[in-house]
Design an enzyme around this catalytic site. Sequence first.
Site, PDB file in Angstrom:
ATOM      1  N   PRO A  56      11.488   7.316  -4.870  1.00 35.28           N
ATOM      2  CA  PRO A  56      11.013   7.641  -3.521  1.00 35.28           C
ATOM      3  C   PRO A  56      11.387   6.538  -2.527  1.00 35.28           C
ATOM      4  CG  PRO A  56       9.251   7.879  -5.141  1.00 35.28           C
ATOM      5  CD  PRO A  56      10.408   7.207  -5.830  1.00 35.28           C
ATOM      6  N   GLU A  57      11.983   6.928  -1.404  1.00 36.36           N
ATOM      7  CA  GLU A  57      12.287   5.985  -0.340  1.00 36.36           C
ATOM      8  C   GLU A  57      11.338   6.272   0.829  1.00 36.36           C
ATOM      9  OE1 GLU A  57      16.476   5.699   0.598  1.00 36.36           O
ATOM     10  OE2 GLU A  57      17.066   6.143  -1.444  1.00 36.36           O
TER      11      GLU A  57
END
Length: 286
Positions: A2-3
């Site tokens: 996840p960014e």
Amino acid sequence: MPELPEVETVLRGLEPYLKAATIKKVTLNRKNLRFDFPRGFISQLEGQQIIALNRRAKYLIFNLSNGSNLLSHLGMSGNFTILDPKADKSGIKHLHVEFSILAENGEPHTLIYTDPRRFGFMDIFSSEENCKFLCDLGPEPLGNGFNAIALVKIFAKKRTPIKSALLDQKNVAGLGNIYVCEALWRAKIHPRTPVNKLIDENNTPDERLEKLVQAVRNILQKAIKAGGSTLNDFHGATGQQGYFQHSFDVYGKEGKPCNAQNCTAIIERITQAGRSSFFCPNCQKA
Ligand SMILES: [Zn+2]
């Protein structure tokens, strides 16, 4: 992994359930994730009201009524999910933390944290300056502190490849491999370009650096709108998948034709600092 857009998606999904809610009970099914849970983790959370939810870089932060804050990093595969308290959880794998929540309107919810690879972690901190995970972070890419002038100051006289410089959380916080590859393609910058080459002689940002800042902002905003990108098992707080992965122009597109108008080149992949960089050799000349 996840960014920023994925963490923002989780935050926005959790907010309606958790804002002003009270944490009634916390259950830990193990003593650690990537790191041990801090001492007194449960007692510092139980009974607290969640005043606000925030994001800094790739961290979720729950501000609590006692003045302290719960910090969470999703690592590679962490997910928060809101469940009905009566839901059968027996089939849920890798369930490490469970929160019983009482929403402001009196409705009970269960918030679970699952994480197959256990690269995520949680901590409690009193202030950002004293939190080792937050104190060194660079500006938020969607905030005013991220601009071409600020980048000139950081990049002056450095020969770091632009790809690595954008992944360095001290320079700008929250970017990861996917969105950096996409932004560099949009700004027509080769991932190996030394950062000092993006600065003009009179110490002003060159056109490509200005374009890059815009590209980073645009791509993040579009990705947030799409609920992030679901590559492996990322999902939002109520289980919904992101769909920005369908809008990638270069990430994971090795061997595919470039999407730029009038470009007939094929997307290539190189390895930089152990990570894949995807780029168009025609649009992003070395
Ligand atoms: Zn191209």
